[in-house]
Scaffold this motif. Structure first.
Motif, PDB file in Angstrom:
ATOM      1  N   ASP A   1       0.834  -1.198   0.000  1.00 13.06           N
ATOM      2  CA  ASP A   1       0.000   0.000   0.000  1.00 13.06           C
ATOM      3  C   ASP A   1       0.873   1.254   0.000  1.00 13.06           C
ATOM      4  OD1 ASP A   1      -2.257  -1.597   0.121  1.00 13.06           O
ATOM      5  OD2 ASP A   1      -2.474  -1.412   2.297  1.00 13.06           O
ATOM      6  N   GLU A   2       1.972   1.184   0.723  1.00 17.24           N
ATOM      7  CA  GLU A   2       2.886   2.319   0.838  1.00 17.24           C
ATOM      8  C   GLU A   2       3.482   2.689  -0.521  1.00 17.24           C
ATOM      9  OE1 GLU A   2       6.464   3.599   3.916  1.00 17.24           O
ATOM     10  OE2 GLU A   2       6.127   1.485   3.457  1.00 17.24           O
ATOM     11  N   ALA A   3       3.845   1.668  -1.295  1.00 16.29           N
ATOM     12  CA  ALA A   3       4.420   1.928  -2.605  1.00 16.29           C
ATOM     13  C   ALA A   3       3.417   2.593  -3.532  1.00 16.29           C
ATOM     14  CB  ALA A   3       4.923   0.623  -3.220  1.00 16.29           C
ATOM     15  N   ILE A   4       2.185   2.185  -3.457  1.00 15.77           N
ATOM     16  CA  ILE A   4       1.148   2.797  -4.297  1.00 15.77           C
ATOM     17  C   ILE A   4       0.895   4.228  -3.854  1.00 15.77           C
ATOM     18  CG2 ILE A   4      -1.275   2.665  -4.981  1.00 15.77           C
ATOM     19  CD1 ILE A   4      -1.006  -0.398  -4.671  1.00 15.77           C
ATOM     20  N   ALA A   5       0.783   4.448  -2.559  1.00 13.62           N
ATOM     21  CA  ALA A   5       0.545   5.795  -2.037  1.00 13.62           C
ATOM     22  C   ALA A   5       1.686   6.742  -2.390  1.00 13.62           C
ATOM     23  CB  ALA A   5       0.355   5.744  -0.523  1.00 13.62           C
ATOM     24  N   ASN A   6       2.912   6.233  -2.477  1.00 15.59           N
ATOM     25  CA  ASN A   6       4.077   7.064  -2.783  1.00 15.59           C
ATOM     26  C   ASN A   6       4.337   7.229  -4.278  1.00 15.59           C
ATOM     27  OD1 ASN A   6       4.814   7.688  -0.119  1.00 15.59           O
ATOM     28  ND2 ASN A   6       5.893   5.738   0.132  1.00 15.59           N
TER      29      ASN A   6
ATOM     30  N   ALA B   1      14.262  12.782 -12.444  1.00 16.67           N
ATOM     31  CA  ALA B   1      13.087  12.870 -13.310  1.00 16.67           C
ATOM     32  C   ALA B   1      11.872  12.172 -12.702  1.00 16.67           C
ATOM     33  CB  ALA B   1      13.400  12.268 -14.684  1.00 16.67           C
ATOM     34  N   TYR B   2      12.114  11.114 -11.957  1.00 16.98           N
ATOM     35  CA  TYR B   2      11.031  10.319 -11.368  1.00 16.98           C
ATOM     36  C   TYR B   2      11.491   9.859  -9.991  1.00 16.98           C
ATOM     37  CZ  TYR B   2       7.561   6.461 -11.102  1.00 16.98           C
ATOM     38  OH  TYR B   2       6.550   5.597 -10.713  1.00 16.98           O
ATOM     39  N   PRO B   3      11.343  10.716  -8.972  1.00 14.57           N
ATOM     40  CA  PRO B   3      11.880  10.427  -7.633  1.00 14.57           C
ATOM     41  C   PRO B   3      11.332   9.162  -6.989  1.00 14.57           C
ATOM     42  CG  PRO B   3      11.362  12.757  -7.845  1.00 14.57           C
ATOM     43  CD  PRO B   3      10.797  12.086  -9.056  1.00 14.57           C
ATOM     44  N   ALA B   4      10.136   8.733  -7.365  1.00 14.35           N
ATOM     45  CA  ALA B   4       9.541   7.539  -6.758  1.00 14.35           C
ATOM     46  C   ALA B   4       9.881   6.265  -7.513  1.00 14.35           C
ATOM     47  CB  ALA B   4       8.018   7.691  -6.674  1.00 14.35           C
ATOM     48  N   ASN B   5      10.841   6.336  -8.438  1.00 11.84           N
ATOM     49  CA  ASN B   5      11.206   5.150  -9.201  1.00 11.84           C
ATOM     50  C   ASN B   5      12.119   4.260  -8.363  1.00 11.84           C
ATOM     51  OD1 ASN B   5      11.986   3.210 -11.029  1.00 11.84           O
ATOM     52  ND2 ASN B   5      12.337   4.641 -12.703  1.00 11.84           N
ATOM     53  N   ALA B   6      11.510   3.356  -7.625  1.00 19.46           N
ATOM     54  CA  ALA B   6      12.268   2.488  -6.726  1.00 19.46           C
ATOM     55  C   ALA B   6      13.196   1.556  -7.492  1.00 19.46           C
ATOM     56  CB  ALA B   6      11.305   1.676  -5.862  1.00 19.46           C
TER      57      ALA B   6
ATOM     58  N   ALA C   1      11.959   2.647   1.778  1.00 20.00           N
ATOM     59  CA  ALA C   1      11.150   3.682   2.422  1.00 20.00           C
ATOM     60  C   ALA C   1       9.958   4.076   1.552  1.00 20.00           C
ATOM     61  CB  ALA C   1      12.010   4.910   2.715  1.00 20.00           C
ATOM     62  N   LEU C   2      10.113   3.906   0.242  1.00 20.44           N
ATOM     63  CA  LEU C   2       9.014   4.185  -0.684  1.00 20.44           C
ATOM     64  C   LEU C   2       7.992   3.051  -0.723  1.00 20.44           C
ATOM     65  CD1 LEU C   2      11.018   5.689  -3.679  1.00 20.44           C
ATOM     66  CD2 LEU C   2       9.343   6.914  -2.272  1.00 20.44           C
ATOM     67  N   GLY C   3       8.335   1.923  -0.121  1.00 27.83           N
ATOM     68  CA  GLY C   3       7.435   0.777  -0.115  1.00 27.83           C
ATOM     69  C   GLY C   3       7.883  -0.357  -1.007  1.00 27.83           C
ATOM     70  N   TRP C   4       9.049  -0.210  -1.640  1.00 30.69           N
ATOM     71  CA  TRP C   4       9.566  -1.273  -2.499  1.00 30.69           C
ATOM     72  C   TRP C   4       9.970  -2.470  -1.666  1.00 30.69           C
ATOM     73  CZ3 TRP C   4      14.386  -3.611  -2.393  1.00 30.69           C
ATOM     74  CH2 TRP C   4      14.686  -4.460  -3.467  1.00 30.69           C
ATOM     75  N   ARG C   5       9.681  -3.656  -2.208  1.00 31.20           N
ATOM     76  CA  ARG C   5      10.158  -4.893  -1.600  1.00 31.20           C
ATOM     77  C   ARG C   5      10.722  -5.767  -2.718  1.00 31.20           C
ATOM     78  NH1 ARG C   5       9.442  -1.785   1.729  1.00 31.20           N
ATOM     79  NH2 ARG C   5       8.227  -1.933   3.663  1.00 31.20           N
ATOM     80  N   GLU C   6      11.671  -6.625  -2.366  1.00 33.83           N
ATOM     81  CA  GLU C   6      12.279  -7.508  -3.367  1.00 33.83           C
ATOM     82  C   GLU C   6      11.181  -8.313  -4.058  1.00 33.83           C
ATOM     83  OE1 GLU C   6      15.482  -8.606  -5.490  1.00 33.83           O
ATOM     84  OE2 GLU C   6      15.831  -7.606  -3.574  1.00 33.83           O
ATOM     85  N   PRO C   7      11.073  -8.223  -5.409  1.00 33.37           N
ATOM     86  CA  PRO C   7       9.999  -8.942  -6.113  1.00 33.37           C
ATOM     87  C   PRO C   7      10.163 -10.451  -6.024  1.00 33.37           C
ATOM     88  CG  PRO C   7      10.934  -7.194  -7.474  1.00 33.37           C
ATOM     89  CD  PRO C   7      11.854  -7.371  -6.299  1.00 33.37           C
ATOM     90  N   LYS C   8       9.036 -11.120  -6.012  1.00 37.47           N
ATOM     91  CA  LYS C   8       9.032 -12.570  -6.069  1.00 37.47           C
ATOM     92  C   LYS C   8       8.787 -12.979  -7.514  1.00 37.47           C
ATOM     93  CE  LYS C   8       7.143 -13.015  -1.383  1.00 37.47           C
ATOM     94  NZ  LYS C   8       6.007 -13.488  -0.568  1.00 37.47           N
ATOM     95  N   LEU C   9       9.634 -13.826  -8.041  1.00 39.68           N
ATOM     96  CA  LEU C   9       9.534 -14.193  -9.447  1.00 39.68           C
ATOM     97  C   LEU C   9       8.780 -15.511  -9.643  1.00 39.68           C
ATOM     98  CD1 LEU C   9      13.091 -13.206 -10.693  1.00 39.68           C
ATOM     99  CD2 LEU C   9      10.998 -11.867 -10.645  1.00 39.68           C
ATOM    100  N   ASN C  10       7.678 -15.666  -8.940  1.00 39.44           N
ATOM    101  CA  ASN C  10       6.886 -16.883  -9.073  1.00 39.44           C
ATOM    102  C   ASN C  10       5.636 -16.637  -9.923  1.00 39.44           C
ATOM    103  OD1 ASN C  10       5.552 -15.256  -7.317  1.00 39.44           O
ATOM    104  ND2 ASN C  10       5.080 -16.854  -5.805  1.00 39.44           N
ATOM    105  N   TYR C  11       5.728 -15.648 -10.818  1.00 41.66           N
ATOM    106  CA  TYR C  11       4.627 -15.368 -11.722  1.00 41.66           C
ATOM    107  C   TYR C  11       5.195 -15.086 -13.090  1.00 41.66           C
ATOM    108  CZ  TYR C  11       6.208 -10.628 -10.724  1.00 41.66           C
ATOM    109  OH  TYR C  11       6.982  -9.512 -10.557  1.00 41.66           O
ATOM    110  N   THR C  12       4.360 -15.216 -14.109  1.00 44.52           N
ATOM    111  CA  THR C  12       4.760 -14.832 -15.452  1.00 44.52           C
ATOM    112  C   THR C  12       4.527 -13.338 -15.609  1.00 44.52           C
ATOM    113  OG1 THR C  12       4.274 -15.059 -17.816  1.00 44.52           O
ATOM    114  CG2 THR C  12       2.451 -15.454 -16.315  1.00 44.52           C
ATOM    115  N   ALA C  13       5.338 -12.678 -16.431  1.00 45.79           N
ATOM    116  CA  ALA C  13       5.189 -11.240 -16.629  1.00 45.79           C
ATOM    117  C   ALA C  13       3.954 -10.914 -17.437  1.00 45.79           C
ATOM    118  CB  ALA C  13       6.425 -10.665 -17.316  1.00 45.79           C
TER     119      ALA C  13
END
Length: 337
Positions: A217-222, A265-270, A322-334
């Protein structure tokens, strides 16, 4: 402990920066003029085009040519212009009132790209299931997508954005973890829709992205994920392959400089923050860890340098988290079904 890496998306130096800005704004920039020894200046010029003046086709092709100098950006522009003309020809078969609406233009573009017919010689554009995250060399490039008609979550939204802009649509990019998609605004209703270009540009709810691609939720809000990106932010996303290429080729100091431009250019680009942290780790590894396996072996005059790299690595990851980023889980197809 240092943080080593973030995962690539897959789900741009200088004649003079001011001259390149003028060329880009006027639609006359030439990738042949790129001085690859100063990539940060090139990226700065790319993202700082005046609002409403960006040519996303030229920007994307310039990025692709930075990554692969063999690319013929002029030929790419010819193909794109021809594609836009064909979509307009399709629209001309509709009643004039219908053909002028943004929804009908969007539908025509969707048909042109994803349904076989005379408009694409029976060869629709498809998601490349063999390279879900776009990790093959040059797979994220627009010319590769145009030639093979198989793309990923970098090349597919890029082409939709480029053609949509040429048709006068209000479209931009948006991102989810390791994924890029389209935000389309219907000018008749003012409603904004997500279009998933890896799956026929179908309408996709925010909730669906949240279900398929874990995000806080934090990442979306930021503004890290799911927001409609500004022109400058969208250009920074298109320029990201340059950052990835610099890291992959060992140009870590240039990567840090480019990351700083993209973050401005994009400060929220985690994602870029994570890649900046990765570049600092690679510098630390190449210049300290590999040369001095034991901490006590580090020369006194290199300790401050090593500590600086360590601190910068940690700070970049901390800012992303701090922006809400977390290490992605690669258990899905893109691909979003």
């Amino acid at each position: 402990m240092t943080r080593k890496d973030g995962v690539m998306i897959g789900g741009v130096i200088r004649l003079a920066a001011t001259l390149l800005l003028m060329l880009a704004a006027s639609g006359l920039s030439r990738a042949d003029d790129i001085d690859r020894s100063r990539p940060a200046a090139f990226v700065q010029a790319l993202v700082n085009v005046p609002e409403g003046k960006a040519d996303f086709a030229r920007a994307k092709l310039a990025v692709d040519k930075f990554v692969d100098p063999s690319i013929d950006e002029v030929a790419g522009l010819v193909v794109i212009d021809s594609m836009a003309a064909t979509v307009n020809k399709m629209l001309n078969t509709l009643p004039s009132e219908a053909a002028s609406t943004s929804v009908e233009k969007m539908k025509a573009l969707r048909t042109f790209l994803y349904e076989g017919g005379w408009w694409n010689n029976g060869r629709p554009f498809e998601y490349d299931l063999s390279d879900s995250y776009g990790q093959k060399p040059s797979s994220q490039s627009l010319p590769n997508y145009l030639a093979t008609r198989k793309g990923n979550c970098v090349s597919m939204p890029a082409l939709f954005l480029i053609l949509g802009k040429r048709l006068g649509l209000d479209v931009t990019l948006s991102i989810a973890p390791l994924h890029i998609f389209i935000k389309f605004n219907d000018d008749a209703t003012g409603k904004t829709w997500n279009l998933e270009t890896t799956s026929g540009a179908g309408f996709t709810r925010d909730a669906w992205y949240r279900q398929k691609l874990e995000m806080t939720d934090e990442a979306i809000a930021n503004g890290v994920y799911l927001k409609a990106l500004s022109q400058r932010e969208a250009l920074s996303i298109l320029a990201t392959p340059i950052l990835d290429t610099l890291i992959a080729t060992g140009r870590y100091e240039d990567a840090v400089a480019v990351a700083d431009v993209l973050i401005e250019a994009y400060p929220a680009n985690a994602y870029t923050l994570v890649k900046k942290g990765t570049a600092y780790y690679r510098l630390l590894d190449a210049n300290i860890i590999q040369k001095y396996p034991k901490q006590g072996d580090i020369p006194a005059d290199r300790i401050a340098y090593a500590n600086g790299l360590y601190k910068a690595n940690r700070e970049a990851f901390a800012r992303a988290e701090a922006l809400g980023w977390r290490e992605p889980k690669l258990n899905y197809t893109a691909k979003i079904e």
